[in-house]
Design an enzyme around this catalytic site. Sequence first.
Site, PDB file in Angstrom:
ATOM      1  N   ASP A   1       0.661   5.229  -0.206  1.00 13.68           N
ATOM      2  CA  ASP A   1       0.160   6.365  -0.153  1.00 13.68           C
ATOM      3  C   ASP A   1       0.625   7.310  -1.242  1.00 13.68           C
ATOM      4  OD1 ASP A   1      -1.631   5.938   2.263  1.00 13.68           O
ATOM      5  OD2 ASP A   1       0.104   5.921   3.355  1.00 13.68           O
TER       6      ASP A   1
ATOM      7  N   HIS B   1      -6.710   9.455  -0.136  1.00 19.37           N
ATOM      8  CA  HIS B   1      -7.180   9.586   0.988  1.00 19.37           C
ATOM      9  C   HIS B   1      -6.247  10.031   2.197  1.00 19.37           C
ATOM     10  CE1 HIS B   1      -5.272   5.420   1.226  1.00 19.37           C
ATOM     11  NE2 HIS B   1      -4.762   5.934   2.310  1.00 19.37           N
TER      12      HIS B   1
ATOM     13  N   ASP C   1      -7.221   1.565   3.499  1.00 21.14           N
ATOM     14  CA  ASP C   1      -6.928   2.512   4.475  1.00 21.14           C
ATOM     15  C   ASP C   1      -7.589   3.692   4.312  1.00 21.14           C
ATOM     16  OD1 ASP C   1      -5.084   3.618   6.452  1.00 21.14           O
ATOM     17  OD2 ASP C   1      -3.929   4.549   5.144  1.00 21.14           O
TER      18      ASP C   1
ATOM     19  N   HIS D   1       0.916  -1.088  -0.107  1.00 20.46           N
ATOM     20  CA  HIS D   1      -0.138   0.105  -0.191  1.00 20.46           C
ATOM     21  C   HIS D   1       0.938   1.155  -0.005  1.00 20.46           C
ATOM     22  CE1 HIS D   1      -3.204   2.770   1.042  1.00 20.46           C
ATOM     23  NE2 HIS D   1      -2.557   3.074   2.289  1.00 20.46           N
TER      24      HIS D   1
END
Length: 1005
Positions: A264, A578, A374, A262
């Site tokens: 970001d 996000h 997330d 993951h």
Amino acid sequence: MHDRRKLTEDRIARVLTERIRPKIYRAVGELSVSAWHVGGGQGEPVSPAGALGAAYEPFAVGEAWGPPWGTTWFRLTADVPAPDPAGPTELVVDLGWADHSPGFQAEGLVYRPDGSVVKGLNPRNGWIPVRPNETRVELYVEAAANPLLLEVHPFLPTQLGDKETAGDRPLYRLARADVCVRDTSVWELAADLEVLDQLMRTLPEYDGWRAELCLGLDRALDAVDLSDVPGSASAARELLAPLLARRSAEGAHRISAVGHAHIDSAWLWPVRETVRKVARTTANVTHLLDEHPELVYAMSSAQQYEWLEQQRPEVFRRLAEQVRAGRFLPTGGMWVESDTNMVGGEAMVRQFVMGQGYFREKFGITCREVWLPDSFGYSAALPQIARQAGCTHFLTQKISWNQQNVFPHHTFWWEGIDGTRVFTHFPPVDTYTAELTGRELAHAATNFRDKGATNLSLVPFGYGDGGGGPTREMLQHATRTRDLEGSPRVAIESPAQFFERAQAAYPDAPVWAGELYLELHRGTYTSQARTKEGNRRSEHLLREAELWATTAAVRGLADYPVAELRRIWKTVLLQQFHDILPGSSIAWVHREAAENYARVEAELEALIADRLALLAGTGSDTVTFNATPFDGGAPSLGGAVLPSPAEAVRIERGDDAVVLDNGVLRVVVDAAGTVVSLVDLATGRDVIPHGERANLLQLHQDFPNKWDAWDLDEFYRHTRTDLTETDELDAQRTDDGDVEIAVRRSFGSSEVLQRMRLSPGCRQLDCTVEVDWHERERVLKVAVPIDVHTTQAAFETQFGHVMRPTHTNTSWDAARFEVCAHRFVHVAERGFGAAVVNSATYGHEVTRHEAPGGGTWSTVRLSLLRAPRFPDPETDQGRHVRRYAIVVAPDVADAVAAGYRINLPPRQASGSAVEPLLRVGGPGTVAIEAMKLAEDGSGDVIVRLYEPLGARANVTLEPAFEHSGVRQVDLLEDGIAPDGLTTTDGRIQLLLRPFQLVTVRFIRG
């Protein structure tokens, strides 16, 4: 037994740390190091071509490098000794890392002299392979000096979050640069001990297998000669082999392990650094895929693929080869892993249109899983959007972060506001960055809440957030736990394989209806107000631009600006990631977001002005262009609306109050500048409860226990200051016939100007707050008490609204003390109600209060500004403008229309009347959300609409342009079987279910 087990655990920990792991690598030579500091170490990244030919200077291990956010290129050279039978020769580099937080500190990407990429470097992955038969190496490391912002304390204010304030002190020292032999026996022994030790620690005290493991591990450690670990490793492994050969029970929990990282798209690093993070991680993964045929890897976010394609094409080619082999798996179907609370309806659709479109174009793949591990809660509109975008499954684990309530399922059907369901899984491992440790595997099995009905769960493994991905050590663990007594069975496989098996095994899984509310991170609805304002404005400008561009193109006045709109959409969609839209990134990210939004606004305003001028043409009439779906209550789109005359607003000035009356509303503003009465003259009802004040600014202390920019903890309510002191109050008639009351206040280090405006014939009081905000760790709210008796309120979300309880009967109700709404909140009792609509606010709350004479009334509060200090210590400091309105709204339809109006004010141009491109008729209510040309370039017109009230709707569509046919399509604009659409003798009719979303394609070819 307990004492013996503890002795064994302590013994293993020390022997592994101090004797075995240090012997995995044996140095057989030193690397010669030279360095080139880009721009003196403070420059922005350069291309490999620009760096490989630079002038490098000698550099020694121990020297400092890396001002914050700077880049240094290291040149590594060495002669390679002859092959060693103990294991492969590898280079080991330590850029000066702390022994934790991979992806959150310095990182590197390794290149060969020809510019080809080898792999990435991070704190848990500091090795570089040497090719077989290679006698001399020459490699280059692009080293990024990213600050470790979480090192000392994760919530202390820091200036390191922006290159403009971070300073130039070097953050790192090169700690190691060696040519080494990796001893295979020692490396494998370390993995044997780790897996069995971790398994032993998870088993119950009374378990006989635990006792056997304890004894076996002790015997293996006895066999290790601490003065000659390499020479004794094989003997120790032989003693452990029978333990590792023990098979798991038939009913053991089964784990589908999916390689993952993951990443970001921005957070504690800027977007430009994410581009490099994706390249480093992908290089690591493709190297592992070449070496380990059992591995599969899932990566979401089409944006990250496009970055690689454009900026690291060699890495992208390697990725694409593995996609074709079915081992590198595009997943998620979205442009980025976006927020889903605040993203508008059409923007949420475009996340999938752009994401799925990219994966289809580049790889011929339509993703079936929504992959959002997330994001900070999940909108109840998402199931319908996902299904119509080709996705049948949904994955997240963030709800495991809930503060108050444990979610009751890990595998279930999730039902949205319209009744659409998607098969959903929350990995019970409670992390999206698993390392496949024994503790994690045991937690996944014991935590799993659907035992008995099924025993299948998914574990995403690999370093993430800042990237890194799976490591070969994680694969060692997976191999040993594939079928091991006492452990869940681990199989590395794709998300699609897991979901297919899980759904087949559990077709009657329970249903969860409504939003997946995260009982945490409630402050993200408010933090970084400029980012949120930019998002809302961009979404509505894009709506206007596409509408008027479509109208002009269909009428032959101008080409449709495909490339321009696509580029702008990509910018807006990226900033809905996000950690950007929620306001939880460093200052650099939000500074760039503001610049991007300003550029988007300027481009779209110019485009809109150009198309309106073309559409109005010649003439001297004033043409008012309405981009909302509603015109005086009658649905329309693209119409020319002329304002209707109304009586002037009357003003009565007294010593203690100002009274405004427009024939529809009578508004009383007291000497404190608050609204103490707002009477609907048609019914005689006062919106404001007796003795209460509306448009009341309130200030709270805001110092959450953790996660400053993210959290708004419930105890903030315990302290409150009502801002009722005035510096100045004035009422004036404006040039357009409105009356405006202006109130100036000062508090703390801040100043505010509140404006309240009443227009002729309007059923709403328009409010503006202009604030020069210089508070710290405070939250500014505005309260609107509403005199209705109700236990619920309607909060707008994508393509509809959610009804949330306003009572606190259960812990689930109480946990929703701060919630997200888009353009409106509506509270009502039968026959009467009110709404508060806004142009850029998302954080809301509605509370109930006992009325003195019986019954209850409710207060709607909007969260206007916060002032957290981590990760951006200057969050929201400066000037802001917030617009909202108090609306007499007997029905939610009134709230829907008012919400559109405040976000899409009419535009005027000189010319001649313009015929709308499409009209909607019939007794039902629909809202047209978008009108655009088809993605495939055919020139077909796409119309997206939805039922906004939660009711059945029967409507007709009346296009004012030539077309050869009408088809119902999904969000990807593929034809589907009609679902409510009928055409009879040229009459186009739609029968919609509550909150149904429909896309119609008008064929023009």
